[in-house]
Design a protein around this motif. Structure first.
Motif, PDB file in Angstrom:
ATOM      1  N   SER A  51       0.857  -1.186   0.000  1.00  0.00           N
ATOM      2  CA  SER A  51       0.000   0.000   0.000  1.00  0.00           C
ATOM      3  C   SER A  51       0.893   1.236   0.000  1.00  0.00           C
ATOM      4  CB  SER A  51      -0.903   0.014   1.246  1.00  0.00           C
ATOM      5  OG  SER A  51      -1.757  -1.115   1.258  1.00  0.00           O
ATOM      6  N   ALA A  52       0.699   2.067  -1.027  1.00  0.00           N
ATOM      7  CA  ALA A  52       1.539   3.264  -1.153  1.00  0.00           C
ATOM      8  C   ALA A  52       0.846   4.241  -2.097  1.00  0.00           C
ATOM      9  CB  ALA A  52       2.919   2.895  -1.686  1.00  0.00           C
ATOM     10  N   PRO A  53       1.221   5.531  -2.056  1.00  0.00           N
ATOM     11  CA  PRO A  53       0.690   6.494  -3.041  1.00  0.00           C
ATOM     12  C   PRO A  53       1.044   6.055  -4.454  1.00  0.00           C
ATOM     13  CG  PRO A  53       1.775   7.635  -1.224  1.00  0.00           C
ATOM     14  CD  PRO A  53       2.094   6.181  -1.056  1.00  0.00           C
ATOM     15  N   ASN A  54       0.246   6.484  -5.424  1.00  0.00           N
ATOM     16  CA  ASN A  54       0.431   6.044  -6.797  1.00  0.00           C
ATOM     17  C   ASN A  54       1.825   6.346  -7.329  1.00  0.00           C
ATOM     18  OD1 ASN A  54      -2.139   4.985  -6.961  1.00  0.00           O
ATOM     19  ND2 ASN A  54      -3.041   6.865  -7.788  1.00  0.00           N
ATOM     20  N   ASP A  55       2.384   7.503  -6.953  1.00  0.00           N
ATOM     21  CA  ASP A  55       3.686   7.888  -7.486  1.00  0.00           C
ATOM     22  C   ASP A  55       4.838   7.105  -6.856  1.00  0.00           C
ATOM     23  OD1 ASP A  55       3.273   9.019  -5.030  1.00  0.00           O
ATOM     24  OD2 ASP A  55       4.280  10.914  -5.485  1.00  0.00           O
ATOM     25  N   GLN A  56       4.549   6.388  -5.758  1.00  0.00           N
ATOM     26  CA  GLN A  56       5.584   5.587  -5.098  1.00  0.00           C
ATOM     27  C   GLN A  56       5.368   4.081  -5.248  1.00  0.00           C
ATOM     28  OE1 GLN A  56       6.115   6.762  -0.987  1.00  0.00           O
ATOM     29  NE2 GLN A  56       5.676   8.922  -1.434  1.00  0.00           N
ATOM     30  N   MET A  57       4.208   3.711  -5.806  1.00  0.00           N
ATOM     31  CA  MET A  57       3.848   2.297  -5.860  1.00  0.00           C
ATOM     32  C   MET A  57       4.870   1.476  -6.636  1.00  0.00           C
ATOM     33  SD  MET A  57       1.705  -0.056  -4.968  1.00  0.00           S
ATOM     34  CE  MET A  57       0.206   0.832  -4.496  1.00  0.00           C
ATOM     35  N   GLN A  58       5.244   1.912  -7.827  1.00  0.00           N
ATOM     36  CA  GLN A  58       6.149   1.134  -8.662  1.00  0.00           C
ATOM     37  C   GLN A  58       7.488   0.911  -7.972  1.00  0.00           C
ATOM     38  OE1 GLN A  58       5.318  -0.377 -11.449  1.00  0.00           O
ATOM     39  NE2 GLN A  58       7.381  -1.272 -11.673  1.00  0.00           N
ATOM     40  N   ALA A  59       8.014   1.954  -7.338  1.00  0.00           N
ATOM     41  CA  ALA A  59       9.315   1.836  -6.673  1.00  0.00           C
ATOM     42  C   ALA A  59       9.257   0.866  -5.504  1.00  0.00           C
ATOM     43  CB  ALA A  59       9.773   3.213  -6.200  1.00  0.00           C
ATOM     44  N   GLN A  60       8.175   0.913  -4.717  1.00  0.00           N
ATOM     45  CA  GLN A  60       8.067   0.019  -3.569  1.00  0.00           C
ATOM     46  C   GLN A  60       7.865  -1.428  -4.007  1.00  0.00           C
ATOM     47  OE1 GLN A  60       6.000   1.062  -0.084  1.00  0.00           O
ATOM     48  NE2 GLN A  60       6.275   3.274  -0.289  1.00  0.00           N
ATOM     49  N   VAL A  61       7.101  -1.622  -5.069  1.00  0.00           N
ATOM     50  CA  VAL A  61       6.923  -2.984  -5.583  1.00  0.00           C
ATOM     51  C   VAL A  61       8.253  -3.550  -6.057  1.00  0.00           C
ATOM     52  CG1 VAL A  61       5.911  -4.339  -7.460  1.00  0.00           C
ATOM     53  CG2 VAL A  61       4.489  -2.735  -6.184  1.00  0.00           C
ATOM     54  N   GLU A  62       9.052  -2.733  -6.745  1.00  0.00           N
ATOM     55  CA  GLU A  62      10.361  -3.202  -7.207  1.00  0.00           C
ATOM     56  C   GLU A  62      11.285  -3.509  -6.033  1.00  0.00           C
ATOM     57  OE1 GLU A  62      11.794  -0.233  -9.832  1.00  0.00           O
ATOM     58  OE2 GLU A  62      10.397  -0.753 -11.467  1.00  0.00           O
TER      59      GLU A  62
ATOM     60  N   TRP B 298     -18.055  -8.478  -6.649  1.00  0.00           N
ATOM     61  CA  TRP B 298     -18.583  -7.537  -5.653  1.00  0.00           C
ATOM     62  C   TRP B 298     -18.823  -6.135  -6.228  1.00  0.00           C
ATOM     63  CZ3 TRP B 298     -14.983 -11.283  -4.608  1.00  0.00           C
ATOM     64  CH2 TRP B 298     -15.311 -12.191  -3.600  1.00  0.00           C
ATOM     65  N   LEU B 299     -17.972  -5.709  -7.149  1.00  0.00           N
ATOM     66  CA  LEU B 299     -18.061  -4.340  -7.641  1.00  0.00           C
ATOM     67  C   LEU B 299     -18.639  -4.228  -9.046  1.00  0.00           C
ATOM     68  CD1 LEU B 299     -14.618  -2.944  -6.382  1.00  0.00           C
ATOM     69  CD2 LEU B 299     -16.845  -2.904  -5.232  1.00  0.00           C
ATOM     70  N   GLY B 300     -18.796  -5.352  -9.733  1.00  0.00           N
ATOM     71  CA  GLY B 300     -19.305  -5.303 -11.094  1.00  0.00           C
ATOM     72  C   GLY B 300     -18.193  -5.079 -12.103  1.00  0.00           C
ATOM     73  N   THR B 301     -18.582  -4.842 -13.349  1.00  0.00           N
ATOM     74  CA  THR B 301     -17.607  -4.746 -14.441  1.00  0.00           C
ATOM     75  C   THR B 301     -17.370  -3.316 -14.924  1.00  0.00           C
ATOM     76  OG1 THR B 301     -19.376  -5.117 -16.046  1.00  0.00           O
ATOM     77  CG2 THR B 301     -18.189  -7.059 -15.246  1.00  0.00           C
ATOM     78  N   ASP B 302     -18.106  -2.375 -14.374  1.00  0.00           N
ATOM     79  CA  ASP B 302     -18.038  -1.008 -14.909  1.00  0.00           C
ATOM     80  C   ASP B 302     -17.129  -0.079 -14.109  1.00  0.00           C
ATOM     81  OD1 ASP B 302     -19.877  -1.767 -16.839  1.00  0.00           O
ATOM     82  OD2 ASP B 302     -21.596  -1.233 -15.568  1.00  0.00           O
ATOM     83  N   VAL B 303     -16.425  -0.620 -13.119  1.00  0.00           N
ATOM     84  CA  VAL B 303     -15.568   0.239 -12.289  1.00  0.00           C
ATOM     85  C   VAL B 303     -14.188   0.318 -12.925  1.00  0.00           C
ATOM     86  CG1 VAL B 303     -14.568   0.598 -10.017  1.00  0.00           C
ATOM     87  CG2 VAL B 303     -16.845  -0.415 -10.237  1.00  0.00           C
ATOM     88  N   PRO B 304     -13.720   1.508 -13.334  1.00  0.00           N
ATOM     89  CA  PRO B 304     -12.391   1.632 -13.950  1.00  0.00           C
ATOM     90  C   PRO B 304     -11.290   1.472 -12.916  1.00  0.00           C
ATOM     91  CG  PRO B 304     -13.385   3.791 -13.690  1.00  0.00           C
ATOM     92  CD  PRO B 304     -14.435   2.797 -13.287  1.00  0.00           C
ATOM     93  N   ALA B 305     -10.166   0.948 -13.378  1.00  0.00           N
ATOM     94  CA  ALA B 305      -9.041   0.709 -12.454  1.00  0.00           C
ATOM     95  C   ALA B 305      -8.532   2.009 -11.842  1.00  0.00           C
ATOM     96  CB  ALA B 305      -7.913   0.000 -13.202  1.00  0.00           C
ATOM     97  N   ALA B 306      -8.594   3.108 -12.625  1.00  0.00           N
ATOM     98  CA  ALA B 306      -8.064   4.379 -12.113  1.00  0.00           C
ATOM     99  C   ALA B 306      -8.885   4.928 -10.965  1.00  0.00           C
ATOM    100  CB  ALA B 306      -8.023   5.399 -13.251  1.00  0.00           C
ATOM    101  N   ALA B 307     -10.140   4.461 -10.841  1.00  0.00           N
ATOM    102  CA  ALA B 307     -11.012   4.968  -9.780  1.00  0.00           C
ATOM    103  C   ALA B 307     -10.794   4.252  -8.461  1.00  0.00           C
ATOM    104  CB  ALA B 307     -12.481   4.847 -10.204  1.00  0.00           C
ATOM    105  N   LEU B 308      -9.990   3.203  -8.463  1.00  0.00           N
ATOM    106  CA  LEU B 308      -9.778   2.414  -7.243  1.00  0.00           C
ATOM    107  C   LEU B 308      -8.325   2.520  -6.798  1.00  0.00           C
ATOM    108  CD1 LEU B 308     -11.728  -0.848  -8.174  1.00  0.00           C
ATOM    109  CD2 LEU B 308     -12.470   0.943  -6.613  1.00  0.00           C
ATOM    110  N   PRO B 309      -8.107   2.679  -5.494  1.00  0.00           N
ATOM    111  CA  PRO B 309      -6.734   2.691  -4.969  1.00  0.00           C
ATOM    112  C   PRO B 309      -6.235   1.257  -4.796  1.00  0.00           C
ATOM    113  CG  PRO B 309      -8.286   3.081  -3.182  1.00  0.00           C
ATOM    114  CD  PRO B 309      -9.111   2.980  -4.435  1.00  0.00           C
ATOM    115  N   LEU B 310      -5.989   0.590  -5.917  1.00  0.00           N
ATOM    116  CA  LEU B 310      -5.600  -0.821  -5.855  1.00  0.00           C
ATOM    117  C   LEU B 310      -4.191  -0.961  -5.286  1.00  0.00           C
ATOM    118  CD1 LEU B 310      -6.888  -2.036  -9.334  1.00  0.00           C
ATOM    119  CD2 LEU B 310      -7.957  -2.404  -7.098  1.00  0.00           C
ATOM    120  N   PRO B 311      -3.991  -1.858  -4.333  1.00  0.00           N
ATOM    121  CA  PRO B 311      -2.638  -2.078  -3.803  1.00  0.00           C
ATOM    122  C   PRO B 311      -1.813  -2.891  -4.796  1.00  0.00           C
ATOM    123  CG  PRO B 311      -4.169  -3.615  -2.813  1.00  0.00           C
ATOM    124  CD  PRO B 311      -4.998  -2.718  -3.686  1.00  0.00           C
TER     125      PRO B 311
END
Length: 299
Positions: free
Chosen positions: A72-83, A113-126
């Motif tokens: 779990s991290a802000p979007n701008d730090q997610m890639q670095a933490q995953v690496e 649970w959320l259906g098929t119409d929820v865009p990925a950008a709208a969710l804070p996916l970990p």
């Protein structure tokens, strides 16, 4: 074959031995009906017990040796933490393989649970990383310390917190069905014993006549035992076959289904065929004991 025939004759008498007493009427019919019902329930309970065992094994082994790391991290730090997590895993002994779960896969998991119409950008996916352990697995304490120091937002999940309760529940279900089998058998013994006692009580006059002409209590008991044993075995065979047919007609569980099929697999289909044999032996023992006990009491 001759040896087996002599054993059968010694136990339940000649084929015409049961003709010395009149038909058992309601008692005999009750024995056959009870045997059919008991066999039906026993075959179903046995199927449920085997299915519960398969369920426990499936849940126990499905994710054994696997884990996930959630970041779990802000979007701008997610890639670095995953690496950073990937570098930690790459240098940790006991880690066999790992991969990053894509956003599309995570949305597929959320779709029910959320259906098929929820865009990925709208969710804070970990960030999610699937891990496959090897050998005895990693030094978990050391791995957790490294993750906490280098990636504070990373959480290691080995699935035990929800997998183990499911396995425990499946094992408890298996023991409950085995207990149900024991209660079914106890009930069957009670029914057969009462039916035999009823038949004996209804034929006191016949028993007295047979004794006058020299028949022994063992011979008289065999006449009743043979009749009740054969009826119990025949009724149990009918009940077992009916339950097996019902199980065949049940829809087969889909591949990867949460619950296994109640059908028997492979040679397990031979197990229900032992139920009529067990019912016959049980009826023989229960009827013989009841008959000899009651005949002694009438002496």
């Amino acid at each position: 074959m001759q040896f087996l025939r002599r054993i059968m004759v010694a136990l339940i008498g000649e084929s015409g031995a049961d003709r010395v007493v009149p038909a058992s009427g309601v008692a005999g019919g009750l024995t056959a009906l009870a045997s059919a019902c008991v066999a039906f329930l026993a075959v179903f309970a046995l199927s449920l017990a085997l299915s519960a065992g398969k369920l426990a094994q499936s849940w126990s082994s499905a994710l054994e040796g696997t884990a996930t790391v959630r970041v779990s991290a802000p979007n701008d730090q997610m890639q670095a933490q995953v690496e950073t997590v990937l570098r930690v895993l790459e240098t940790t002994p006991g880690i066999g393989a790992f991969r990053v779960v894509s956003d599309a896969e995570k949305l597929d998991l959320l779709q029910p649970w959320l259906g098929t119409d929820v865009p990925a950008a709208a969710l804070p996916l970990p960030g999610v990383i699937e891990v496959q352990e090897e050998g005895i697995g990693p030094d978990l304490d050391g791995l957790l310390l490294r993750l906490k120091a280098e990636v504070p937002g990373a959480v290691w999940d080995d699935h035990d917190r929800w997998r183990l309760p499911l396995v425990k529940s499946a094992n408890q279900l298996r023991w409950v069905t085995l207990l149900a089998l024991a209660l079914i058998g106890t009930t069957f013994v009670a029914i057969v014993t009462l039916a035999a006692q009823t038949a004996l009580a209804a034929n006191i006059g016949i028993i007295g006549t047979l004794r006058l002409v020299g028949a022994t209590d063992t011979y008289i008991a065999r006449a009743f035992v043979r009749r009740f044993t054969l009826r119990a075995a025949a009724g149990a065979l009918v009940g077992a076959v009916l339950c097996m047919a019902m199980l065949v007609l049940l829809p087969k569980a889909a591949e990867g289904s949460f619950l296994p099929s109640l059908r028997y697999d492979g040679f397990a289909w031979l197990l229900p065929l032992t139920i009529p044999v067990i019912a016959g032996v049980t009826a023989f023992v229960a009827t013989r004991r009841a008959a000899l006990r009651n005949l002694r009491a009438l002496s």
